[in-house]
Scaffold this active site. Structure first.
Site, PDB file in Angstrom:
ATOM      1  N   ASP A 181     -23.387  55.304  10.865  1.00 45.68           N
ATOM      2  CA  ASP A 181     -22.844  53.957  10.783  1.00 45.68           C
ATOM      3  C   ASP A 181     -23.204  53.228  12.086  1.00 45.68           C
ATOM      4  O   ASP A 181     -23.415  53.873  13.125  1.00 45.68           O
ATOM      5  CB  ASP A 181     -21.326  54.038  10.606  1.00 45.68           C
ATOM      6  CG  ASP A 181     -20.659  52.681  10.734  1.00 45.68           C
ATOM      7  OD1 ASP A 181     -21.061  51.761  10.000  1.00 45.68           O
ATOM      8  OD2 ASP A 181     -19.749  52.532  11.580  1.00 45.68           O
TER       9      ASP A 181
ATOM     10  N   TYR B   1     -21.777  49.622  13.543  1.00 45.52           N
ATOM     11  CA  TYR B   1     -20.741  48.934  14.334  1.00 45.52           C
ATOM     12  C   TYR B   1     -19.541  49.843  14.581  1.00 45.52           C
ATOM     13  O   TYR B   1     -18.907  50.321  13.650  1.00 45.52           O
ATOM     14  CB  TYR B   1     -20.268  47.654  13.626  1.00 45.52           C
ATOM     15  CG  TYR B   1     -21.420  46.719  13.329  1.00 45.52           C
ATOM     16  CD1 TYR B   1     -22.090  46.069  14.353  1.00 45.52           C
ATOM     17  CD2 TYR B   1     -21.855  46.517  12.021  1.00 45.52           C
ATOM     18  CE1 TYR B   1     -23.158  45.219  14.086  1.00 45.52           C
ATOM     19  CE2 TYR B   1     -22.925  45.670  11.738  1.00 45.52           C
ATOM     20  CZ  TYR B   1     -23.575  45.025  12.768  1.00 45.52           C
ATOM     21  OH  TYR B   1     -24.626  44.206  12.500  1.00 45.52           O
TER      22      TYR B   1
ATOM     23  N   ARG C 227     -11.831  41.200  12.919  1.00 45.39           N
ATOM     24  CA  ARG C 227     -12.306  42.464  12.349  1.00 45.39           C
ATOM     25  C   ARG C 227     -11.579  42.790  11.036  1.00 45.39           C
ATOM     26  O   ARG C 227     -12.205  43.237  10.069  1.00 45.39           O
ATOM     27  CB  ARG C 227     -12.096  43.589  13.362  1.00 45.39           C
ATOM     28  CG  ARG C 227     -12.398  45.001  12.871  1.00 45.39           C
ATOM     29  CD  ARG C 227     -13.869  45.238  12.655  1.00 45.39           C
ATOM     30  NE  ARG C 227     -14.167  46.639  12.323  1.00 45.39           N
ATOM     31  CZ  ARG C 227     -15.297  47.048  11.766  1.00 45.39           C
ATOM     32  NH1 ARG C 227     -16.251  46.189  11.491  1.00 45.39           N
ATOM     33  NH2 ARG C 227     -15.503  48.316  11.509  1.00 45.39           N
TER      34      ARG C 227
ATOM     35  N   ASN D  46     -23.188  48.194   6.853  1.00 48.00           N
ATOM     36  CA  ASN D  46     -22.782  46.991   6.135  1.00 48.00           C
ATOM     37  C   ASN D  46     -23.569  45.770   6.621  1.00 48.00           C
ATOM     38  O   ASN D  46     -23.674  44.769   5.909  1.00 48.00           O
ATOM     39  CB  ASN D  46     -21.287  46.718   6.396  1.00 48.00           C
ATOM     40  CG  ASN D  46     -20.360  47.398   5.392  1.00 48.00           C
ATOM     41  OD1 ASN D  46     -20.785  47.844   4.330  1.00 48.00           O
ATOM     42  ND2 ASN D  46     -19.084  47.468   5.743  1.00 48.00           N
TER      43      ASN D  46
END
Lengths: 221, 221
Positions: free
Chosen positions: A9, A11, A40, A118
């Site tokens: 992943d 971030y 967030r 994402n």
């Protein structure tokens, strides 16, 4: 068995978003932490809700929308310049201090290193370039138009890396992302930097680490 | 056109969860608000994440799991008795003060009044019974094994109420739920009691109200 591919992943896992928190604090003194948290939270909520509604939008758009929402909720004035500066910061986040050496140790001739994020290409590509970290593949959910933790996302890594789910090791600091990958069939390590409880999603990670620096040793076990 | 069916969200829309916050505060003085907030946040996150993972679990299970998570995150001791008491409170929430009279005004011979909720039957049925509010149908996502705002959920109302999407008026205090229903094709009213900004999900509600008491007048327009 040593994984044929390691998928990370981006971030919060490879890249530290703390510089964005600092920028928020410099723009709105005393509100940086609260603003970053709301920003967030909405950013993630909307990825899940839009996915369920089947109304995908790129992460860059959602991130910008969530910034506007968080500022409105906290009654903070946001202008084009500040918004642009914060979105720009997202493209130049620093990797965590242990990332570069960990990736060096993890690199092996028969193993791919990849990102599965994402983030839309307009965000993730400049970020990876600015970090000068090297990956065999940078995969974005933008290709499948649904966000994590939908199985279509993890399937993308299987297809693009030409490996079976069980041959893929997946690493995320987001527990729900790690468990989504586990539900799909990957071997997973959850990087739990903050000492959070385990999410109750019906699965457990294969390992829980304090930081990425522990991964080479965990893999060697 | 006057809607042939009015469909209401339950938790936070018809029923006030404040009594649960009070109970949390009585068990853990000074921590009630923070605990309730974390509990609610995880409860919702897991509905979205489990839906995307295609790992549905009933809302009662998720609600109980989320309570344990929130207590663990805040280092609060939870025993069976307190957990049982809080889960029991969820089955006896008070309706908001304006709900009973609003439903009385909204009832009409050619119009169904229904609930469409994330709540599983083991939670929502005792709650509706204890409230003595009357509905023509109480529909739970448990029938379709996916949570709001997936279109399958709103489709359930279409099937069970035998009405077209455009003939259904949907009312929720959760903006994302109202917009999920709008994306599906309902006419929607968002009950925005807290003055929150609009979620950026690509849709807007047909009306925004401060409370359910304003709905009869809004419908008459």
């Amino acid at each position: 068995m040593s994984p044929r591919a390691l998928v990370f992943d981006a971030y919060g896992t490879l890249f530290d978003v703390h510089s964005v928190v600092q920028r928020c604090e410099s723009f709105w003194p005393g509100e940086g932490a609260r603003l970053s948290q709301q920003w967030r939270a909405k950013q993630l909520e909307w990825t899940w809700q839009r996915s369920l509604m089947r109304r995908y939008a790129p992460f860059s758009r959602i991130t910008r929308d969530a910034l506007e929402y968080a500022c409105a909720a906290l009654h903070l004035a946001l202008d084009e310049e500040r918004a642009g500066r914060l979105m720009q910061d997202y493209k130049a986040l620093a990797p965590y201090p242990d990332v570069r050496s960990a990736l060096g140790e993890l690199r092996a001739p028969a193993r791919s290193l990849a990102i599965l994020t994402n983030g839309s290409p307009d965000m993730i590509e400049p970020l990876v370039a600015s970090s000068r970290l090297e990956f065999d593949a940078v995969l974005s959910v933008d290709e499948v138009k649904v966000f994590k933790p939908a199985p279509e996302v993890y399937e993308l890594a299987v297809k693009r890396l030409r490996a079976e789910p069980a041959e893929i090791g997946f690493v995320s600091s987001n527990c729900w992302d790690a468990l989504g990958a586990k539900s799909f069939g990957f071997r997973v390590w959850w990087i739990n930097r903050g000492g959070a409880p385990l999410d109750a999603l019906g699965f457990e990670p294969d390992g829980i680490l304090d930081g990425l620096g522990q991964l080479p040793a965990a893999l060697a076990q």
